[in-house]
Design an enzyme around this catalytic site. Structure first.
Site, PDB file in Angstrom:
ATOM      1  N   GLN A  51       0.890  -1.260   0.093  1.00 42.10           N
ATOM      2  CA  GLN A  51       0.187  -0.056  -0.077  1.00 42.10           C
ATOM      3  C   GLN A  51       0.849   1.277   0.051  1.00 42.10           C
ATOM      4  OE1 GLN A  51      -2.661  -1.637   3.130  1.00 42.10           O
ATOM      5  NE2 GLN A  51      -4.088  -0.488   2.213  1.00 42.10           N
ATOM      6  N   CYS A  94     -10.613  -0.098   4.065  1.00 43.50           N
ATOM      7  CA  CYS A  94      -9.127  -0.119   3.569  1.00 43.50           C
ATOM      8  C   CYS A  94      -8.589   1.285   3.114  1.00 43.50           C
ATOM      9  CB  CYS A  94      -9.358  -1.049   2.336  1.00 43.50           C
ATOM     10  SG  CYS A  94      -7.539  -1.292   1.679  1.00 43.50           S
ATOM     11  N   GLU A 137      -4.833  -7.791   5.898  1.00 48.34           N
ATOM     12  CA  GLU A 137      -3.522  -7.494   5.632  1.00 48.34           C
ATOM     13  C   GLU A 137      -2.690  -8.490   4.847  1.00 48.34           C
ATOM     14  OE1 GLU A 137      -3.065  -4.506   5.896  1.00 48.34           O
ATOM     15  OE2 GLU A 137      -4.855  -4.023   7.278  1.00 48.34           O
ATOM     16  N   HIS A 140      -3.302  -8.369   1.140  1.00 48.12           N
ATOM     17  CA  HIS A 140      -2.749  -7.176   0.420  1.00 48.12           C
ATOM     18  C   HIS A 140      -1.222  -7.827  -0.107  1.00 48.12           C
ATOM     19  CE1 HIS A 140      -5.042  -3.626   0.591  1.00 48.12           C
ATOM     20  NE2 HIS A 140      -5.252  -3.660   1.987  1.00 48.12           N
TER      21      HIS A 140
HETATM   22 NI    NI Z   1      -6.641  -2.631   2.828  1.00 51.09          NI
END
Ligand code: NI
Length: 165
Positions: A51, A94, A137, A140
């Site tokens: 991210q 998110c 998480e 991701h």
């Molecule tokens: Ni997220």
């Protein structure tokens, strides 16, 4: 420490699989500190390295800090060891999909193993919102976001909502 820019969906990096962290270096320590600062600034409860554009298997989480129960963890090369058959639905936001939350159904409990910043190995069982958070998480790190858990109709509705903001 610094607050890092957070990638927003549909940035293609959010759909990539991350590589393992080979070893805990000062750069990884700095990344973890920056990710925690970014998490608190956002503000959020979990943040994964992709991210912030770092394609390595690391995430930070602090599920209780907004309620005054801060317990930050840095999870390097995390893996699920065991999940419950029982499933639970949580409302998940998110930081890469701001403004839209989704009802996601996952195993209600999850046991995760990971490496900490000190190089030690940790095993912990999570339940409730924390169980959803660790699985979110972990997703991701494999290029999966909440939209990917939804049926086609719900997904289309939420993406429409996201894009019309
Ligand atoms: Ni997220």
């Amino acid at each position: 420490m610094s607050v890092l820019p957070i990638l927003k969906w549909p940035d293609p990096r959010l759909a990539e699989t991350c590589v393992p962290v080979p070893e805990v270096t000062p750069e990884i320590e700095r990344l973890a500190a920056d990710m925690l600062e970014t998490l608190y600034d956002a503000p959020g409860r979990g943040l994964a390295a992709p991210q912030v554009g770092v394609m390595q298997r690391i995430f930070v989480m602090d599920v209780g800090w907004k309620e005054g129960k801060s317990d930050p963890i840095v999870c390097i090369n995390p893996m699920l060891q065991e999940v419950s058959e029982e499933r639970a639905t949580q409302t998940e936001g998110c930081l890469s999909i701001p403004g839209v939350s989704a009802e996601v159904t996952r195993p209600a409990r999850a046991q995760m193993v990971w490496t900490g910043l000190n190089g030690g190995r940790y095993v912990q069982s999570f339940e409730g919102f924390a169980a959803a958070c660790v699985q979110h998480e972990l997703d991701h790190l494999d290029g999966v976001v909440t939209f990917d858990h939804l049926d086609a109709e719900t997904r289309a509705i939420l993406i429409g909502k996201y894009e019309s903001q």
